[in-house]
Motif scaffolding. Structure first.
Motif, PDB file in Angstrom:
ATOM      1  N   LEU A  20     -13.372  20.999   4.682  1.00  0.00           N
ATOM      2  CA  LEU A  20     -13.606  20.930   6.123  1.00  0.00           C
ATOM      3  C   LEU A  20     -13.595  22.325   6.754  1.00  0.00           C
ATOM      4  O   LEU A  20     -14.467  22.666   7.562  1.00  0.00           O
ATOM      5  N   ILE A  21     -12.600  23.112   6.357  1.00  0.00           N
ATOM      6  CA  ILE A  21     -12.524  24.488   6.864  1.00  0.00           C
ATOM      7  C   ILE A  21     -13.763  25.272   6.427  1.00  0.00           C
ATOM      8  O   ILE A  21     -14.338  26.046   7.198  1.00  0.00           O
ATOM      9  N   GLY A  22     -14.188  25.050   5.167  1.00  0.00           N
ATOM     10  CA  GLY A  22     -15.383  25.711   4.660  1.00  0.00           C
ATOM     11  C   GLY A  22     -16.627  25.353   5.462  1.00  0.00           C
ATOM     12  O   GLY A  22     -17.482  26.215   5.726  1.00  0.00           O
ATOM     13  N   MET A  23     -16.746  24.076   5.887  1.00  0.00           N
ATOM     14  CA  MET A  23     -17.889  23.652   6.688  1.00  0.00           C
ATOM     15  C   MET A  23     -17.900  24.332   8.055  1.00  0.00           C
ATOM     16  O   MET A  23     -18.957  24.693   8.582  1.00  0.00           O
ATOM     17  N   ILE A  24     -16.713  24.501   8.637  1.00  0.00           N
ATOM     18  CA  ILE A  24     -16.629  25.176   9.933  1.00  0.00           C
ATOM     19  C   ILE A  24     -17.036  26.641   9.801  1.00  0.00           C
ATOM     20  O   ILE A  24     -17.778  27.170  10.633  1.00  0.00           O
ATOM     21  N   VAL A  25     -16.552  27.297   8.739  1.00  0.00           N
ATOM     22  CA  VAL A  25     -16.915  28.696   8.504  1.00  0.00           C
ATOM     23  C   VAL A  25     -18.415  28.821   8.268  1.00  0.00           C
ATOM     24  O   VAL A  25     -19.081  29.731   8.790  1.00  0.00           O
ATOM     25  N   LEU A  26     -18.973  27.894   7.472  1.00  0.00           N
ATOM     26  CA  LEU A  26     -20.409  27.910   7.194  1.00  0.00           C
ATOM     27  C   LEU A  26     -21.215  27.720   8.481  1.00  0.00           C
ATOM     28  O   LEU A  26     -22.243  28.384   8.695  1.00  0.00           O
ATOM     29  N   ALA A  27     -20.743  26.799   9.357  1.00  0.00           N
ATOM     30  CA  ALA A  27     -21.431  26.573  10.632  1.00  0.00           C
ATOM     31  C   ALA A  27     -21.372  27.818  11.517  1.00  0.00           C
ATOM     32  O   ALA A  27     -22.318  28.109  12.261  1.00  0.00           O
ATOM     33  N   TRP A  28     -20.273  28.546  11.428  1.00  0.00           N
ATOM     34  CA  TRP A  28     -20.122  29.784  12.211  1.00  0.00           C
ATOM     35  C   TRP A  28     -21.069  30.873  11.692  1.00  0.00           C
ATOM     36  O   TRP A  28     -21.734  31.566  12.465  1.00  0.00           O
ATOM     37  N   LEU A  29     -21.166  30.978  10.360  1.00  0.00           N
ATOM     38  CA  LEU A  29     -22.006  32.015   9.755  1.00  0.00           C
ATOM     39  C   LEU A  29     -23.487  31.655   9.777  1.00  0.00           C
ATOM     40  O   LEU A  29     -24.354  32.530   9.933  1.00  0.00           O
ATOM     41  N   TRP A  30     -23.795  30.364   9.628  1.00  0.00           N
ATOM     42  CA  TRP A  30     -25.190  29.934   9.472  1.00  0.00           C
ATOM     43  C   TRP A  30     -25.412  28.611  10.207  1.00  0.00           C
ATOM     44  O   TRP A  30     -25.535  27.560   9.604  1.00  0.00           O
ATOM     45  N   PRO A  31     -25.475  28.653  11.547  1.00  0.00           N
ATOM     46  CA  PRO A  31     -25.566  27.406  12.318  1.00  0.00           C
ATOM     47  C   PRO A  31     -26.961  26.775  12.361  1.00  0.00           C
ATOM     48  O   PRO A  31     -27.081  25.574  12.636  1.00  0.00           O
ATOM     49  N   TYR A  32     -27.994  27.544  12.088  1.00  0.00           N
ATOM     50  CA  TYR A  32     -29.367  27.052  12.311  1.00  0.00           C
ATOM     51  C   TYR A  32     -29.686  25.726  11.601  1.00  0.00           C
ATOM     52  O   TYR A  32     -30.276  24.832  12.210  1.00  0.00           O
ATOM     53  N   PRO A  33     -29.320  25.521  10.304  1.00  0.00           N
ATOM     54  CA  PRO A  33     -29.705  24.267   9.630  1.00  0.00           C
ATOM     55  C   PRO A  33     -29.156  23.004  10.299  1.00  0.00           C
ATOM     56  O   PRO A  33     -29.747  21.923  10.159  1.00  0.00           O
ATOM     57  N   GLY A  34     -28.041  23.128  11.017  1.00  0.00           N
ATOM     58  CA  GLY A  34     -27.454  21.944  11.644  1.00  0.00           C
ATOM     59  C   GLY A  34     -27.841  21.747  13.084  1.00  0.00           C
ATOM     60  O   GLY A  34     -27.376  20.790  13.726  1.00  0.00           O
ATOM     61  N   MET A  35     -28.701  22.599  13.622  1.00  0.00           N
ATOM     62  CA  MET A  35     -29.106  22.495  15.025  1.00  0.00           C
ATOM     63  C   MET A  35     -30.381  21.664  15.165  1.00  0.00           C
ATOM     64  O   MET A  35     -31.090  21.408  14.187  1.00  0.00           O
ATOM     65  N   LYS A  36     -30.654  21.247  16.387  1.00  0.00           N
ATOM     66  CA  LYS A  36     -31.797  20.369  16.634  1.00  0.00           C
ATOM     67  C   LYS A  36     -33.121  21.036  16.272  1.00  0.00           C
ATOM     68  O   LYS A  36     -34.094  20.362  15.928  1.00  0.00           O
ATOM     69  N   GLU A  37     -33.158  22.369  16.374  1.00  0.00           N
ATOM     70  CA  GLU A  37     -34.404  23.095  16.080  1.00  0.00           C
ATOM     71  C   GLU A  37     -34.727  23.134  14.588  1.00  0.00           C
ATOM     72  O   GLU A  37     -35.842  23.462  14.196  1.00  0.00           O
ATOM     73  N   SER A  38     -33.754  22.805  13.742  1.00  0.00           N
ATOM     74  CA  SER A  38     -33.960  22.873  12.298  1.00  0.00           C
ATOM     75  C   SER A  38     -34.975  21.825  11.833  1.00  0.00           C
ATOM     76  O   SER A  38     -34.978  20.686  12.322  1.00  0.00           O
ATOM     77  N   PRO A  39     -35.844  22.183  10.892  1.00  0.00           N
ATOM     78  CA  PRO A  39     -36.831  21.204  10.377  1.00  0.00           C
ATOM     79  C   PRO A  39     -36.191  20.109   9.527  1.00  0.00           C
ATOM     80  O   PRO A  39     -36.792  19.048   9.325  1.00  0.00           O
ATOM     81  N   VAL A  40     -34.970  20.352   9.023  1.00  0.00           N
ATOM     82  CA  VAL A  40     -34.257  19.338   8.219  1.00  0.00           C
ATOM     83  C   VAL A  40     -33.344  18.535   9.148  1.00  0.00           C
ATOM     84  O   VAL A  40     -32.421  19.090   9.752  1.00  0.00           O
TER      85      VAL A  40
END
Length: 336
Positions: A20-40
């Motif tokens: 869970l902590i890793g997911m938060i860090v990943l979202a902080w470093l690389w948020p684009y894939p989880g945002m609405k603008e992402s193609p995935v």
């Protein structure tokens, strides 16, 4: 100390909380894939994954177990009053301390935590370790999840309608019914034929559950970091929030212990009451945050429940181990 770590690991605290902590860090470093603008469409994928989680949950829930659990009504009433009434009232009592706009958002996240249902897996695990009433724990934790589909949005509607925004209660309940209740009831109906399959593969189902929650947490925090919603929260605020979550757990725990004594519960029912009545579900929190709040706001709303989830597992593990040792010592004295 090793026993505490072993118990925490059995409860899913170790690897899952690190992830869970890793997911938060990943979202902080690389948020684009989880945002609405992402193609995935990760958000859409996580929505369908949640429905599968609750289908498997229903598949392992036999109607016979539910009927058998109806007998001990005093215990059930106490657990659900604690989960859906006592917790929110405590949060409401502290609302005047949150005066600024930023702190009001944090208070709303704390209130969201208090309005959530009890967790299923860790409640039953802790009751089992402490040698409590396991059938009653299974019943209470299961029913709590179903009640929460209606009660949690109702509570959130009360506090959110008091603000500037509009809260569509019927729409929220309808979405949760489709996403949670329908899959659960479909699983219960198929329990007789496929229940053994779910029990046999519960280890892998648990991995799927946790992976889905990690995906929800990642996408929620991606939106929050992308909108800079955590800019007002520093390490000091998060530490104080964690202390507050731990204080809330112990306040509920000791209050339930006192009430159990007044109601003259036996030891097994007392154990079940304090563990089932003091827990909150991260799974339900992740699901409901997607329905109740906007994408960017969902990450902030998940912060208190994530802290509470981790701290309740650590505290409950220590308490459950102590209770288990007390029983073992009593048995040893009787055998002598």
């Amino acid at each position: 100390m090793n026993k505490i770590f072993e118990t925490a690991k059995k409860s899913g605290l170790d690897g899952f909380m690190l992830a869970l902590i890793g997911m938060i860090v990943l979202a902080w470093l690389w948020p684009y894939p989880g945002m609405k603008e992402s193609p995935v469409p990760l958000g859409t994928i996580s929505t369908y994954a949640v429905s599968v989680i609750f289908f498997f949950y229903g598949l392992r829930l036999s109607p016979e177990k539910l009927r058998a659990g109806l007998v001990n009504w005093k215990l059930h009433v106490m657990v659900h009053l604690s989960t859906f009434v006592l917790f929110p009232l405590i949060a409401l009592a502290f609302r005047p301390l949150f005066v600024s706009d930023e702190s009001q958002t944090l208070w709303l996240a704390i209130f969201f935590l208090t309005a959530l249902p009890s967790t299923v897996s860790s409640s039953v695990v802790m009751v089992s370790i402490a040698k409590g009433n396991i059938p009653a724990a299974i019943f209470n934790a299961s029913i709590s999840s179903l009640i929460g589909v209606f009660i949690t949005p109702l509570w959130m509607g009360v506090v959110m309608d008091g603000g500037s925004g509009h809260f569509d209660l019927l729409s929220v309940v309808g979405k949760l019914a489709l996403q949670v209740l329908l899959p659960v009831f479909a699983g219960i109906v198929m329990n007789r034929r496929w229940g053994h399959f779910a029990e046999k593969h519960k280890k892998y189902i648990r991995y799927f559950d946790q992976s889905s929650i990690l995906l929800i947490v990642y996408t929620s925090f991606c939106e929050s970091f992308g909108e800079h919603l955590f800019s007002s929260l520093g390490i000091k605020e998060i530490v104080f929030l964690g202390i507050g979550m731990l204080a809330m757990f112990f306040a509920i725990y000791f209050l339930l212990t006192f009430i159990s004594g007044l109601l003259k519960f036996d030891r097994e029912d007392r154990v079940t009451a304090v563990f089932c009545g003091s827990k909150k579900s991260l799974v339900q929190g992740a699901v409901m945050s997607k329905v109740l709040f906007s994408g960017a706001q969902a990450g902030v709303m998940l912060l208190p429940i994530m802290l509470y989830h981790a701290l309740q597992l650590i505290a409950a593990s220590i308490i459950a181990q102590r209770m288990a040792r007390e029983v073992e010592e009593e048995v040893a004295l009787i055998e002598k």
